[in-house]
Write an enzyme that holds these catalytic residues in place. Structure first.
Site, PDB file in Angstrom:
ATOM      1  N   SER A 196      -7.140 -13.271 -20.618  1.00  0.00           N
ATOM      2  CA  SER A 196      -7.587 -14.676 -20.610  1.00  0.00           C
ATOM      3  C   SER A 196      -8.072 -15.032 -19.209  1.00  0.00           C
ATOM      4  O   SER A 196      -7.347 -14.854 -18.236  1.00  0.00           O
ATOM      5  CB  SER A 196      -6.435 -15.610 -20.971  1.00  0.00           C
ATOM      6  OG  SER A 196      -6.020 -15.340 -22.278  1.00  0.00           O
TER       7      SER A 196
ATOM      8  N   GLU B 264      -6.828 -18.039 -14.532  1.00  0.00           N
ATOM      9  CA  GLU B 264      -5.577 -17.277 -14.656  1.00  0.00           C
ATOM     10  C   GLU B 264      -5.769 -15.942 -13.923  1.00  0.00           C
ATOM     11  O   GLU B 264      -4.868 -15.422 -13.281  1.00  0.00           O
ATOM     12  CB  GLU B 264      -5.266 -17.017 -16.142  1.00  0.00           C
ATOM     13  CG  GLU B 264      -4.020 -16.184 -16.342  1.00  0.00           C
ATOM     14  CD  GLU B 264      -3.542 -16.138 -17.790  1.00  0.00           C
ATOM     15  OE1 GLU B 264      -3.746 -17.120 -18.518  1.00  0.00           O
ATOM     16  OE2 GLU B 264      -2.974 -15.113 -18.181  1.00  0.00           O
TER      17      GLU B 264
ATOM     18  N   ARG C 259       2.642 -19.029 -16.502  1.00  0.00           N
ATOM     19  CA  ARG C 259       1.860 -18.091 -15.664  1.00  0.00           C
ATOM     20  C   ARG C 259       2.120 -18.267 -14.167  1.00  0.00           C
ATOM     21  O   ARG C 259       1.216 -18.164 -13.330  1.00  0.00           O
ATOM     22  CB  ARG C 259       0.351 -18.200 -15.950  1.00  0.00           C
ATOM     23  CG  ARG C 259      -0.029 -17.923 -17.381  1.00  0.00           C
ATOM     24  CD  ARG C 259       0.317 -16.507 -17.855  1.00  0.00           C
ATOM     25  NE  ARG C 259       0.109 -16.422 -19.286  1.00  0.00           N
ATOM     26  CZ  ARG C 259       1.086 -16.602 -20.193  1.00  0.00           C
ATOM     27  NH1 ARG C 259       2.348 -16.846 -19.821  1.00  0.00           N
ATOM     28  NH2 ARG C 259       0.815 -16.520 -21.472  1.00  0.00           N
TER      29      ARG C 259
HETATM   30  C1  FAD Z   1      -6.775  -7.039 -22.718  1.00  0.00           C
HETATM   31  C2  FAD Z   1      -5.789  -7.861 -21.934  1.00  0.00           C
HETATM   32  C3  FAD Z   1      -4.841  -8.649 -22.591  1.00  0.00           C
HETATM   33  C4  FAD Z   1      -3.937  -9.412 -21.868  1.00  0.00           C
HETATM   34  N1  FAD Z   1      -3.013 -10.150 -22.552  1.00  0.00           N
HETATM   35  C5  FAD Z   1      -2.128 -10.903 -21.865  1.00  0.00           C
HETATM   36  C6  FAD Z   1      -1.131 -11.680 -22.563  1.00  0.00           C
HETATM   37  O1  FAD Z   1      -1.048 -11.677 -23.781  1.00  0.00           O
HETATM   38  N2  FAD Z   1      -0.274 -12.423 -21.810  1.00  0.00           N
HETATM   39  C7  FAD Z   1      -0.324 -12.449 -20.446  1.00  0.00           C
HETATM   40  O2  FAD Z   1       0.507 -13.143 -19.821  1.00  0.00           O
HETATM   41  N3  FAD Z   1      -1.234 -11.718 -19.771  1.00  0.00           N
HETATM   42  C8  FAD Z   1      -2.118 -10.958 -20.433  1.00  0.00           C
HETATM   43  N4  FAD Z   1      -3.050 -10.218 -19.740  1.00  0.00           N
HETATM   44  C9  FAD Z   1      -3.099 -10.314 -18.267  1.00  0.00           C
HETATM   45  C10 FAD Z   1      -2.232  -9.273 -17.520  1.00  0.00           C
HETATM   46  O3  FAD Z   1      -2.033  -8.113 -18.300  1.00  0.00           O
HETATM   47  C11 FAD Z   1      -0.879  -9.860 -17.094  1.00  0.00           C
HETATM   48  O4  FAD Z   1      -1.041 -10.945 -16.202  1.00  0.00           O
HETATM   49  C12 FAD Z   1       0.015  -8.796 -16.409  1.00  0.00           C
HETATM   50  O5  FAD Z   1       1.301  -9.333 -16.256  1.00  0.00           O
HETATM   51  C13 FAD Z   1      -0.501  -8.373 -15.031  1.00  0.00           C
HETATM   52  O6  FAD Z   1       0.241  -7.238 -14.612  1.00  0.00           O
HETATM   53  P1  FAD Z   1      -0.394  -6.129 -13.646  1.00  0.00           P
HETATM   54  O7  FAD Z   1       0.667  -5.133 -13.358  1.00  0.00           O
HETATM   55  O8  FAD Z   1      -1.654  -5.602 -14.196  1.00  0.00           O
HETATM   56  O9  FAD Z   1      -0.647  -7.010 -12.344  1.00  0.00           O
HETATM   57  P2  FAD Z   1      -1.953  -7.046 -11.429  1.00  0.00           P
HETATM   58  O10 FAD Z   1      -3.088  -7.564 -12.229  1.00  0.00           O
HETATM   59  O11 FAD Z   1      -2.124  -5.762 -10.738  1.00  0.00           O
HETATM   60  O12 FAD Z   1      -1.509  -8.171 -10.383  1.00  0.00           O
HETATM   61  C14 FAD Z   1      -1.355  -9.530 -10.787  1.00  0.00           C
HETATM   62  C15 FAD Z   1      -0.669 -10.299  -9.657  1.00  0.00           C
HETATM   63  O13 FAD Z   1       0.652  -9.840  -9.519  1.00  0.00           O
HETATM   64  C16 FAD Z   1       0.893  -9.364  -8.186  1.00  0.00           C
HETATM   65  N5  FAD Z   1       1.830  -8.242  -8.302  1.00  0.00           N
HETATM   66  C17 FAD Z   1       1.717  -7.134  -9.075  1.00  0.00           C
HETATM   67  N6  FAD Z   1       2.818  -6.359  -8.955  1.00  0.00           N
HETATM   68  C18 FAD Z   1       3.634  -7.008  -8.087  1.00  0.00           C
HETATM   69  C19 FAD Z   1       4.930  -6.726  -7.546  1.00  0.00           C
HETATM   70  N7  FAD Z   1       5.616  -5.622  -7.870  1.00  0.00           N
HETATM   71  N8  FAD Z   1       5.467  -7.614  -6.665  1.00  0.00           N
HETATM   72  C20 FAD Z   1       4.797  -8.747  -6.313  1.00  0.00           C
HETATM   73  N9  FAD Z   1       3.573  -9.061  -6.787  1.00  0.00           N
HETATM   74  C21 FAD Z   1       3.014  -8.198  -7.663  1.00  0.00           C
HETATM   75  C22 FAD Z   1      -0.476  -9.005  -7.639  1.00  0.00           C
HETATM   76  O14 FAD Z   1      -0.498  -9.099  -6.222  1.00  0.00           O
HETATM   77  C23 FAD Z   1      -1.337 -10.093  -8.288  1.00  0.00           C
HETATM   78  O15 FAD Z   1      -1.241 -11.306  -7.588  1.00  0.00           O
HETATM   79  C24 FAD Z   1      -3.970  -9.421 -20.446  1.00  0.00           C
HETATM   80  C25 FAD Z   1      -4.914  -8.612 -19.772  1.00  0.00           C
HETATM   81  C26 FAD Z   1      -5.811  -7.857 -20.509  1.00  0.00           C
HETATM   82  C27 FAD Z   1      -6.799  -6.988 -19.768  1.00  0.00           C
END
Ligand code: FAD
Length: 301
Positions: free
Chosen positions: A224, A294, A174
């Site tokens: 998580s 996380e 992560r």
């Molecule tokens: C129901 C559910 C299930 C999930 N299951 C998992 C799982 O199985 N495994 C897992 O790892 N995660 C899981 N997650 C968490 C999440 O989906 C992941 O961490 C995902 O990768 C976040 O992506 P996002 O685009 O939503 O990022 P955001 O939540 O919008 O941002 C997360 C971070 O990334 C940064 N960021 C986003 N885009 C960029 C970019 N282009 N450049 C630089 N920084 C950036 C943001 O500034 C922030 O710090 C889950 C979430 C939910 C709600």
């Protein structure tokens, strides 16, 4: 003053969206968060000029993807929220290499790969984030993680565009160098393997079935809440501490999966923070294990 910056933003972001005092609850899977002073969804062509402008003018900005790993403060976010989403979701492929822009959703990316008979992204198909967010967090599930497939990442580092190999991204659990160095992920190439479409689709279906069975997907959450501490499982520690169903305001430790905090009834960010602090304190007292969030807290905390 507010109108002036809005106009400047609209001069740069002509095709994409510019909004003022935009509620972040509409842009996070937790459905929590006060207003962003400005909220912008640029296109790929607009994003570099926008970020150069914000840096030159010293205007604070926050980058988000699909908001699926975020807890945004009830007091909102100062400055400009730059959202990488559908305006930045082009994808292409050549042989076994898929190239995509940072705003593409992982579900769409995995389906695209399957349609080209490419295997390797099945694990990511149910993670509700963008590719940029997944690179930042080295997202992973069911034994796979982004680290396994990334060939190269194009980033904006200050004023410079740089390309890093997968190895140079310092991926770990992560974590990636994006978090340490405030990089902006623009584009990613991934090396996959040829496979059979039916097998790839059936594996994706199987993994998503497991998610539906195990995770509280009918409530807003950010997945998580805590990272897996070395040698333990966060959900098990929380459950063994007797915290299943523990509630603060509208936020609750899910009864279906103790690793998830859910927004079951108009929870505020304050409710979630208090709940998280209670969990950390009680787990530390009972098992002497420190839980590290996380979920990323952003805004005026
Ligand atoms: C129901 C559910 C299930 C999930 N299951 C998992 C799982 O199985 N495994 C897992 O790892 N995660 C899981 N997650 C968490 C999440 O989906 C992941 O961490 C995902 O990768 C976040 O992506 P996002 O685009 O939503 O990022 P955001 O939540 O919008 O941002 C997360 C971070 O990334 C940064 N960021 C986003 N885009 C960029 C970019 N282009 N450049 C630089 N920084 C950036 C943001 O500034 C922030 O710090 C889950 C979430 C939910 C709600």
């Amino acid at each position: 003053m507010k109108k002036e910056l809005e106009n400047q933003l609209k001069n740069i972001v002509k095709k994409g969206l510019v909004a003022v005092d935009e509620p972040m609850s509409a842009h996070t899977t937790f459905r929590i968060g006060g207003p962003a002073d400005y909220y912008v969804e640029p296109t790929f062509e607009e994003v570099k000029e926008l970020l150069f402008f914000l840096k030159k003018e010293n205007i604070p900005y926050t980058l988000i993807g699909n908001g699926s790993n975020l807890l945004v403060s009830d007091e909102g976010i100062e400055g400009v929220v730059v959202s990488f989403g559908k305006e930045m979701s082009e994808v292409s492929w050549e042989k076994e290499v898929v190239r995509a822009k940072a705003g593409i959703l992982l579900s769409r990316l995995a389906s695209f790969a399957a349609s080209k008979f490419l295997s390797g992204l099945e694990f990511a198909s149910g993670i509700p984030g963008t590719l940029g967010g997944a690179i930042t967090m080295n997202a992973g599930a069911y034994g796979g993680e982004m680290k396994d497939v990334v060939q190269s990442v194009t980033v904006l580092d200050g004023d410079e565009i740089k390309e890093y190999s997968g190895e140079e991204m310092d991926f770990s659990y992560r974590h990636s160098r994006v978090l340490d160095e405030d990089l902006i992920v623009l584009e990613v190439t991934m090396k996959l393997q040829s496979g059979r479409e039916e097998e790839i689709l059936s594996s994706m279906k199987e993994l998503n079935k497991k998610r539906v069975e195990k995770q509280p997907l009918n409530f807003p959450s950010a997945g998580s809440t805590f990272k897996r501490p070395e040698g333990y499982f966060a959900a098990k520690l929380i459950e063994d501490a007797g915290l299943k169903g523990y509630t603060v305001g509208g936020a609750k430790v899910s009864e279906k999966h103790s690793g998830f905090v859910i927004n079951f009834d108009h929870a505020t960010a304050k409710d979630v923070c208090t709940l998280m602090q209670d969990i950390q304190r009680i787990v530390k007292e009972k098992f002497d294990v420190s839980l590290e969030p996380e979920v990323r807290l952003i805004g005026r905390f």
